[in-house]
Design a protein around this motif. Structure first.
Motif, PDB file in Angstrom:
ATOM      1  N   ARG A  68      17.103  92.383  -0.945  1.00 38.71           N
ATOM      2  CA  ARG A  68      17.945  91.184  -0.944  1.00 38.71           C
ATOM      3  C   ARG A  68      19.403  91.630  -1.003  1.00 38.71           C
ATOM      4  O   ARG A  68      19.710  92.769  -1.347  1.00 38.71           O
ATOM      5  CB  ARG A  68      17.634  90.287  -2.145  1.00 38.71           C
ATOM      6  N   ARG A  69      20.289  90.708  -0.681  1.00 36.77           N
ATOM      7  CA  ARG A  69      21.710  91.054  -0.705  1.00 36.77           C
ATOM      8  C   ARG A  69      22.177  91.213  -2.157  1.00 36.77           C
ATOM      9  O   ARG A  69      22.032  90.315  -2.982  1.00 36.77           O
ATOM     10  CB  ARG A  69      22.539  89.966  -0.020  1.00 36.77           C
ATOM     11  N   ARG A  70      22.755  92.372  -2.448  1.00 32.15           N
ATOM     12  CA  ARG A  70      23.199  92.682  -3.808  1.00 32.15           C
ATOM     13  C   ARG A  70      24.702  92.899  -3.903  1.00 32.15           C
ATOM     14  O   ARG A  70      25.241  93.055  -4.993  1.00 32.15           O
ATOM     15  CB  ARG A  70      22.461  93.925  -4.313  1.00 32.15           C
ATOM     16  N   GLY A  71      25.393  92.903  -2.770  1.00 36.39           N
ATOM     17  CA  GLY A  71      26.842  93.054  -2.779  1.00 36.39           C
ATOM     18  C   GLY A  71      27.278  94.455  -2.401  1.00 36.39           C
ATOM     19  O   GLY A  71      26.516  95.419  -2.497  1.00 36.39           O
ATOM     20  N   LYS A  72      28.539  94.555  -1.974  1.00 33.77           N
ATOM     21  CA  LYS A  72      29.050  95.827  -1.470  1.00 33.77           C
ATOM     22  C   LYS A  72      29.046  96.912  -2.529  1.00 33.77           C
ATOM     23  O   LYS A  72      28.739  98.071  -2.250  1.00 33.77           O
ATOM     24  CB  LYS A  72      30.464  95.633  -0.918  1.00 33.77           C
ATOM     25  N   GLY A  73      29.404  96.557  -3.763  1.00 34.32           N
ATOM     26  CA  GLY A  73      29.421  97.556  -4.824  1.00 34.32           C
ATOM     27  C   GLY A  73      28.059  98.182  -5.036  1.00 34.32           C
ATOM     28  O   GLY A  73      27.930  99.405  -5.173  1.00 34.32           O
ATOM     29  N   ALA A  74      27.011  97.350  -5.055  1.00 34.02           N
ATOM     30  CA  ALA A  74      25.654  97.865  -5.227  1.00 34.02           C
ATOM     31  C   ALA A  74      25.223  98.708  -4.041  1.00 34.02           C
ATOM     32  O   ALA A  74      24.524  99.713  -4.190  1.00 34.02           O
ATOM     33  CB  ALA A  74      24.674  96.704  -5.426  1.00 34.02           C
ATOM     34  N   ALA A  75      25.651  98.307  -2.840  1.00 32.78           N
ATOM     35  CA  ALA A  75      25.318  99.091  -1.648  1.00 32.78           C
ATOM     36  C   ALA A  75      25.974 100.464  -1.704  1.00 32.78           C
ATOM     37  O   ALA A  75      25.349 101.490  -1.388  1.00 32.78           O
ATOM     38  CB  ALA A  75      25.754  98.342  -0.391  1.00 32.78           C
ATOM     39  N   LEU A  76      27.238 100.503  -2.116  1.00 32.41           N
ATOM     40  CA  LEU A  76      27.907 101.792  -2.253  1.00 32.41           C
ATOM     41  C   LEU A  76      27.228 102.649  -3.317  1.00 32.41           C
ATOM     42  O   LEU A  76      27.064 103.861  -3.145  1.00 32.41           O
ATOM     43  CB  LEU A  76      29.375 101.578  -2.612  1.00 32.41           C
TER      44      LEU A  76
END
Length: 243
Positions: A68-76
């Motif tokens: 699920r979408r977790r946000g850019k910070g979590a993706a980084l």
């Protein structure tokens, strides 16, 4: 031994542009690998609803997918967890052909002149926003860290992996770059900003653009508030420890 660079690209619903971005990155990787670097490319699909994952697959060394979408910070954060490089290069997925220009950000780190290099992008050629978000971010970074930045919102940056891991977890949402600059400056990282001819998709002065910038303004504001509260807690702890 050649320096090892991990290129980390967070992506959400970027199927229409990410393949072109990765193709130009790989061309530059082939040149750099023959000369002086070991490079891996990592894409983190942050819960996309389109074919971002499939489009990225042929071009990368590692591909991470959030359910699920977790946000850019979590993706980084997920990308950093998979990275083996001594140097990390963060790039957005929508840079297209200009992604290859970002490799210049690695040079100050290789020369040990900086711990973090941030790209200053050229002025927009079209009608974008009114600069409210950028102004808020720039003033907030300076007041909370003392660092005067010209590129407070730039997601295109290189950083030494060991120094980055000293800073802890990334902030969430649109405020991730602002928080990263504040944390880096507070921790004494040597930061440089370079003019790099990178372009990416921009929002215009339509309803969608205003909505996007409104969310971005709120996220940057929350990020600055969180960093201000964090600094306040440090001050209180320091005062109490001296009693």
């Amino acid at each position: 031994m050649k320096p090892f660079v991990s290129i980390i690209i967070p992506a959400w619903n970027e199927a229409d542009v990410i393949e072109e971005t990765l193709e130009h990155i790989q061309r530059q990787v082939n040149v750099a690998s023959r000369e002086k670097l070991r490079i891996e490319v990592i894409v983190v699909d942050d819960g996309s609803r389109d074919n971002t994952y499939e489009a990225a697959w042929p071009w990368v060394d590692k591909l991470v997918k959030h359910s699920r979408r977790r946000g850019k910070g979590a993706a980084l954060q997920s990308g950093v967890a998979k990275a083996r490089g001594d140097l990390l290069l963060f790039l957005d997925a929508d840079l297209r052909a200009t992604a290859a220009e970002a490799f210049v950000l690695i040079e100050p780190l290789l020369r040990r002149e900086a711990d973090m290099a941030i790209a200053k992008l050229p002025p927009s050629g079209g009608k974008a926003g009114f600069g409210l978000v950028k102004g808020l971010a720039r003033r907030g970074i300076y007041r909370l860290s003392g660092y005067a930045t010209e590129a407070p919102l730039s997601g295109q940056r290189a950083v030494r992996a060991d120094r980055l891991r000293e800073l802890g977890k990334f902030a969430r949402g649109f405020g991730v770059e602002v928080a990263l600059t504040i944390d880096a400056a507070r921790s004494g990282l040597r930061i440089v900003e370079l003019n790099v001819p990178i372009t990416h998709r921009e929002t215009g002065r339509d309803w969608h653009g205003f909505l996007h910038r409104g969310k971005q303004f709120a996220a940057v504001g929350f990020t600055l508030l969180a960093r201000w509260k964090g600094r306040k807690r440090v001050w209180v702890s320091s005062d109490q420890s001296s009693i």
